[in-house]
Design a protein around this motif. Structure first.
Motif, short mmCIF file in Angstrom:
data_model
loop_
_atom_site.label_atom_id
_atom_site.label_comp_id
_atom_site.label_asym_id
_atom_site.label_seq_id
_atom_site.Cartn_x
_atom_site.Cartn_y
_atom_site.Cartn_z
N PRO A 669 0.82 -1.23 0.00
CA PRO A 669 0.00 0.00 0.00
C PRO A 669 0.85 1.27 0.00
CG PRO A 669 0.07 -0.97 2.19
CD PRO A 669 0.79 -1.94 1.28
N GLU A 670 0.16 2.41 -0.16
CA GLU A 670 0.80 3.71 -0.07
C GLU A 670 1.32 3.92 1.36
OE1 GLU A 670 1.33 6.05 -2.35
OE2 GLU A 670 0.34 4.98 -3.99
N MET A 671 2.43 4.64 1.47
CA MET A 671 3.03 4.87 2.79
C MET A 671 3.27 6.36 3.00
SD MET A 671 5.76 1.71 2.70
CE MET A 671 5.85 1.65 0.91
N GLU A 672 2.73 6.89 4.07
CA GLU A 672 2.99 8.28 4.48
C GLU A 672 3.62 8.23 5.87
OE1 GLU A 672 -0.55 10.58 4.30
OE2 GLU A 672 -0.99 10.07 2.19
N LEU A 673 4.93 8.43 5.91
CA LEU A 673 5.66 8.22 7.16
C LEU A 673 5.42 9.33 8.17
CD1 LEU A 673 9.14 7.04 5.79
CD2 LEU A 673 7.09 5.68 6.21
N ASN A 674 5.19 8.92 9.41
CA ASN A 674 5.16 9.91 10.50
C ASN A 674 6.43 9.74 11.34
OD1 ASN A 674 4.83 7.74 12.26
ND2 ASN A 674 2.62 8.07 12.55
N ASP A 675 6.52 10.44 12.45
CA ASP A 675 7.75 10.41 13.25
C ASP A 675 8.04 9.02 13.81
OD1 ASP A 675 8.14 13.06 12.74
OD2 ASP A 675 7.38 13.78 14.68
N ASP A 676 7.00 8.29 14.20
CA ASP A 676 7.20 6.94 14.73
C ASP A 676 7.78 6.01 13.67
OD1 ASP A 676 6.29 7.64 17.21
OD2 ASP A 676 4.24 6.91 16.88
N ASP A 677 7.29 6.14 12.44
CA ASP A 677 7.81 5.31 11.35
C ASP A 677 9.28 5.62 11.09
OD1 ASP A 677 5.17 4.39 10.98
OD2 ASP A 677 4.74 6.11 9.67
N LYS A 678 9.60 6.91 11.06
CA LYS A 678 10.99 7.31 10.80
C LYS A 678 11.92 6.84 11.93
CE LYS A 678 9.55 11.36 8.11
NZ LYS A 678 9.50 12.85 8.07
N ARG A 679 11.38 6.88 13.15
CA ARG A 679 12.19 6.41 14.28
C ARG A 679 12.46 4.90 14.13
NH1 ARG A 679 9.49 8.62 17.65
NH2 ARG A 679 10.80 10.45 18.04
N GLY A 742 3.12 -1.39 4.89
CA GLY A 742 4.18 -1.18 3.89
C GLY A 742 5.57 -1.14 4.51
N VAL A 743 5.68 -0.43 5.63
CA VAL A 743 6.98 -0.37 6.31
C VAL A 743 7.38 -1.76 6.81
CG1 VAL A 743 8.18 0.53 8.34
CG2 VAL A 743 6.78 2.06 6.95
N ALA A 744 6.41 -2.49 7.40
CA ALA A 744 6.70 -3.81 7.96
C ALA A 744 7.16 -4.79 6.88
CB ALA A 744 5.47 -4.35 8.68
N VAL A 745 6.48 -4.78 5.73
CA VAL A 745 6.86 -5.74 4.69
C VAL A 745 8.22 -5.38 4.09
CG1 VAL A 745 5.83 -4.67 2.61
CG2 VAL A 745 5.83 -7.16 2.88
N ASN A 746 8.58 -4.11 4.10
CA ASN A 746 9.93 -3.73 3.66
C ASN A 746 10.99 -4.15 4.67
OD1 ASN A 746 10.47 -1.96 1.08
ND2 ASN A 746 8.39 -1.47 1.76
N MET A 747 10.65 -4.09 5.96
CA MET A 747 11.57 -4.60 6.97
C MET A 747 11.77 -6.11 6.81
SD MET A 747 10.60 -2.51 10.45
CE MET A 747 11.76 -3.43 11.45
N ALA A 748 10.69 -6.81 6.46
CA ALA A 748 10.79 -8.24 6.21
C ALA A 748 11.73 -8.52 5.04
CB ALA A 748 9.40 -8.82 5.93
N CYS A 749 11.66 -7.68 4.03
CA CYS A 749 12.55 -7.85 2.87
C CYS A 749 14.00 -7.58 3.26
CB CYS A 749 12.12 -6.92 1.75
SG CYS A 749 12.88 -7.33 0.15
N LEU A 750 14.23 -6.53 4.09
CA LEU A 750 15.59 -6.27 4.59
C LEU A 750 16.11 -7.48 5.37
CD1 LEU A 750 18.02 -4.39 5.30
CD2 LEU A 750 16.67 -3.63 7.28
N LEU A 751 15.26 -8.06 6.21
CA LEU A 751 15.66 -9.22 6.99
C LEU A 751 16.02 -10.40 6.10
CD1 LEU A 751 13.04 -9.01 9.88
CD2 LEU A 751 15.52 -8.77 10.10
N SER A 752 15.32 -10.53 4.98
CA SER A 752 15.64 -11.63 4.06
C SER A 752 17.06 -11.52 3.52
CB SER A 752 14.62 -11.67 2.91
OG SER A 752 14.90 -10.65 1.95
N ILE A 753 17.52 -10.29 3.31
CA ILE A 753 18.89 -10.08 2.81
C ILE A 753 19.89 -10.35 3.92
CG2 ILE A 753 20.44 -8.45 1.68
CD1 ILE A 753 17.87 -6.82 0.93
#
Length: 907
Positions: A669-679, A742-753
């Motif tokens: 999905p679309e992602m609009e980051l807030n401060d918690d996401d950036k942290r 969206g953020v979580a699934v990207n973290m999952a992809c980072l973990l795969s690497i």
């Protein structure tokens, strides 16, 4: 030599002081903060020392140590301990304190962050009652710690008056002319403010809370770290770049060959003896550890060659052939296939897995031998040997067993004791026995050839100093190599009275072969030569190649002394080891692996359990014996699988993917980051960078915990934001659910690497489920958005299965050896049987050793209590003491007392 420096860089203080104090002839050159001096590094790394041979040192402590050793000032064990402490303990606290004091103006917080470290130094100085840290005269340890502390301690605010020993030491070192000159060169009389322009351009260091030492994952600790606005902003900026600026994975084209102006990494794993099946300890000790590092290097886009093979000559093979009624060649063929199959199942990514029974091995070994002979580095001598008159043959190494002359172990071999690790000559054994006929051998004379180690000692010592300073040697490897030098080198026999081996190319020695520990390490060269005719580009190219040797600690003497002496004496520009990585031992359920007694899991058995290879890899790497011996435990395997893999890592990755499929029709999905996401991005980035730094230092076990920390952060993030609830709410709620997913699934992809070096099959499965682009398989210091909005993912399924207690108990019995055959008995009968048999198992020598360990551990407990240490630390020490006492009781042949039950009164 040329030393590259930056004004206002606090790390430059110690290196300039070292140059001045040692009087090293070194050109000082100041450059800009961003200038990339080392050609193969992606980022600027200063200070940096360019050596006369073109190599670079860019670790400040390594530079200082190198300059001191050049002047013959060899560091003591205590000096090395201080250097290790400065790099792993002090710098972590110091970097954060310096940033707070200079950039953020938080002087009181900075002083508090440094308080415990200063107190530790003060206490150490008081205990030793020496003017300096490690000796009566100034050493490299004093320069390194002084240079690190000077920017803060030069301000009296940071040096409390009660730390008198620290204050006296600091003032004493400050008075040294070399240190005064370093301060003037770097700080230009401006004090702390001279550092501000430099520190403002650096990433803000993250602060970890003080925690007791533990082998367990440090769960939740990252939440206590202070993330600065600069750090959070930088992470968000990196994320926004996506894969557009991402480097492409370097394709692997065989043969892999070193490239100019690139980082070229040559990795070897100690060659396993062909005559046996490797157990889990053998696997983690060399091939699996080396595989993790090789996979990591490839992810870094470094040119990487990973070779290994079976060691097939020598008495071990002849002995096995006799046991099985086969020829030595048939034994080699049989067990080479066994080894190859086991390593393939475990996912070991050799570029080439070879063997030593090849023509190339003979050619290269005999060439090195002739070069040593021509240069007068070989001696002839008559040796007193054991000969079995019944078998009509001299008994080399493994054809004889007896009692060790050093530790009285009754099953010592004729070349080395497996218990104390000391190398021995067969004639030194007490009560020797021929392994073939069980007869008692007699001592007879035989002429042999020796490598003249004393004649090569000066070259070896100089090379060792350079390699240990510029390279990454594990502490046990350093200690073992130095102990050999300290005890004095002696000529080492390189021939044996055998038939199965490489023939000695001299007429008068035509009935002899090379000793396996002369030619076995040459197997690295010959295996590479069988892989490519251009093998010399790897093995005669020390200027461009970094060589990493992986092994267990018992192999260190041969790789740090004997083999390097052979190559140094050959004078043929051979590539010598730069980084010697040695593990301690892995035990099995607090005992030893034993194929004959059926104790422990061996490589060919692991598959039979049905546990996937990646689970074995994960657990062995989680308990990798890096600093001390560790033990395989079935109960702990269950715990780690169910908690770390199933409930932590697997749970996060599965939820992230499932949310995409269930709530967003399989598209990110679309992602609009807030401060918690950036942290969160900043926390993940920090763990990623820790992971990179740890793996570059080959701290494999610690780097694995960074992966688990990221998934732990991810689980907390999902729980806090509850996307499964928000998706049913307002438009704003649904948008928030989309961003979190969206953020979580990207973290999952980072973990795969990041998982690739550890669990390659699981990594591939995650990327298959996420339909991750192949381009993502490169590791950099940035966490970017790999799966953009609209990216279609595939079907998601669980990665791990729960292990049940009944399964574990079944395997424990199956692999427990002879003790598993004993059926459960009534308590009274069992106790009586134990009491009756207890005396039979008495081991006086072991009891004496354990009594000493109990005394030492008791002192440790008392000291911790006196210092009012953390309860967890004291508890761990007490647990170890109780376990030692239990082992002592058993070694004395007594019956252990059952622990008293608390809370119940006797009637």
């Amino acid at each position: 030599m040329r030393l590259y420096l930056t004004e206002g860089n606090p790390h430059c203080l110690k290196v300039v002081a070292a140059v001045e104090l040692t009087g090293s002839r070194c050109e000082l050159q100041f450059v800009g903060v961003e200038e990339r001096v080392v050609p193969f590094l992606a980022h600027s790394k200063l200070p940096c020392l360019q050596l006369d041979n073109g190599n670079y040192l860019f670790s400040t402590n390594a530079i200082c140590q190198y300059l001191f050793t050049l002047r013959g000032k060899e560091p003591s064990d205590l000096t090395n301990q201080w250097l290790e402490w400065e790099g792993t303990e002090l710098q972590t606290a110091l970097s954060g304190a310096l940033y707070m004091a200079v950039v953020q103006g938080k002087r009181e917080e900075a002083a508090g962050a440094l308080q415990k470290k200063c107190a530790y130094i003060d206490q150490s100085l008081m205990k030793r009652s020496c003017p300096f840290l490690a000796a009566d005269a100034i050493t490299v340890a004093d320069i390194v710690l002084w240079g690190a502390l000077y920017p803060l301690l030069s301000d009296s605010t940071f040096l409390p008056g009660d730390l008198k020993a620290l204050r006296s030491w600091f003032e004493r070192v400050c008075a040294v002319a070399a240190c005064r000159k370093a301060v003037e060169s770097i700080l230009k009389g401006k004090g702390l403010q001279a550092l501000k322009p430099y520190l403002q351009k650096q990433p803000a260091p993250s602060q970890r809370a003080e925690t007791p030492a533990s082998n367990e994952p440090e769960g939740g600790e990252s939440a206590d770290r202070v993330l600065t606005e600069e750090e959070i902003g930088a992470a968000a900026e990196s994320w926004s770049k996506g894969l557009s600026a991402w480097p492409k994975p370097k394709p692997i084209e065989h043969p892999v060959l070193p490239q100019p102006n690139e980082k070229n990494v040559l990795i070897t794993s100690a060659l396993p003896y062909v005559n046996n099946v490797p157990h889990l300890g053998n696997i983690i000790g060399c091939v699996l550890s080396a595989d993790v590092f090789a996979r990591f290097c490839r992810l870094r886009n470094w040119t990487t060659l990973f070779v290994c093979g079976t060691d097939e000559y020598g008495t071990a093979t002849e002995t096995k052939a006799l046991e099985e009624g086969l020829s030595p060649q048939q034994i080699c063929d049989k067990y080479h296939a066994v080894h190859a199959h086991i390593y393939q199942w475990f996912g070991i990514s050799f570029d080439h897995f070879g063997r030593t029974t090849t023509q190339r091995q003979t050619e290269i070994s005999q060439d090195i031998f002739r070069r040593l002979l021509d240069r007068d580095f070989l001696l002839q001598d008559t040796v007193e040997q054991l000969r079995c008159e019944s078998c009509q043959k001299f008994l080399a190494d493994r054809f004889v067993e007896g009692t060790c002359p050093f530790c009285n172990y009754e099953e010592a071999r004729g070349d080395q004791c497996d218990k104390c690790g000391k190398l021995i000559n067969a004639t030194e054994l007490k009560n020797p026995q021929c392994k073939i006929c069980k007869g008692t051998p007699v001592v007879k004379s035989s002429k042999h050839l020796f490598l003249d180690l004393p004649k090569l000692e000066a070259r070896l010592v100089k090379w060792l100093e350079d390699s240990m300073v510029s390279g990454n040697w594990t502490p046990n490897a350093r200690f073992i190599a130095r102990s050999w030098i300290r005890d004095g080198l002696k000529p080492r026999c390189i021939t044996r009275d055998l038939k199965w081996g490489i023939p000695v190319p001299l007429e008068e020695f035509k009935d002899k072969v090379f000793y396996v520990w002369f030619d076995a390490p040459i197997g690295y060269l010959s295996i590479t030569a069988n892989y490519t005719d251009q093998w010399e580009r790897w093995w005669k190219n020390p200027e461009q190649v970094q060589l990493y040797n992986f092994m267990a600690k018992d192999n260190v003497p041969f790789h740090s002394v004997v083999f390097p002496c052979s190559l140094l004496g050959a004078e043929d520009n051979y590539t010598l080891v730069n980084h010697l990585i040695a593990t301690e031992y892995l035990n099995y359920e607090d005992g030893k692996f034993s194929k004959s007694r059926g104790v422990g899991v061996f490589g060919d058995m692991a598959k039979e359990t049905g546990i996937p290879a990646d689970i074995w890899r994960f657990y062995l790497l989680f308990i990798r014996p890096e600093g001390q011996d560790s033990s395989f435990s079935w109960s702990d395997l269950l715990l780690k699988n169910n908690s770390e893999l199933l409930n932590n890592l697997g749970n996060f990755i599965n939820r992230a993917g499932m949310f995409v499929c269930k709530f967003f029709e399989g598209r990110v999905p679309e992602m609009e980051l807030n401060d918690d996401d950036k942290r969160l991005l900043a926390q993940a980035t920090w763990e990623l960078r820790q992971y990179l730094q740890l793996l570059e230092k080959v701290r494999i076990r610690d780097a694995l915990k960074c992966i688990l920390n990221i998934s732990r952060h991810g689980n907390q993030y999902i729980q806090a934001n509850e996307p499964w609830k928000r998706i049913k709410g307002t438009d704003a709620d649904r948008k928030r659910a989309g961003t979190v997913t969206g953020v979580a699934v990207n973290m999952a992809c980072l973990l795969s690497i990041m998982l690739q070096p550890y669990m390659p099959s699981v990594s591939a499965s995650i990327q298959e489920q996420l339909l991750a682009p192949p381009q993502c398989n490169v590791l950099t210091e940035e966490f970017v958005c790999i799966l953009p909005s609209g990216h279609q993912i595939g079907a998601v399924s669980p990665l791990f299965q729960k292990l049940e207690t009944d399964q574990i108990e079944s395997w424990r019995k199956r692999f427990g050896g002879q003790q598993s055959k004993t059926e459960a008995k009534p308590a009274a009968e069992t106790k009586a049987a134990v009491a009756e048999d207890a005396g039979k198992d008495a081991d006086p020598q072991r009891a004496k050793q354990l009594a000493e360990e109990v005394t030492k551990q008791g002192e440790v407990v008392r000291e911790l209590k006196a210092q009012k240490a953390e309860k967890a630390v004291i508890g761990a020490a007490v647990t170890k003491l109780l376990e030692l006492k239990k082992q002592l009781v058993l070694a004395e042949g007594k019956t252990p007392e059952a622990p008293a039950q608390k809370g119940k009164k006797k009637k």
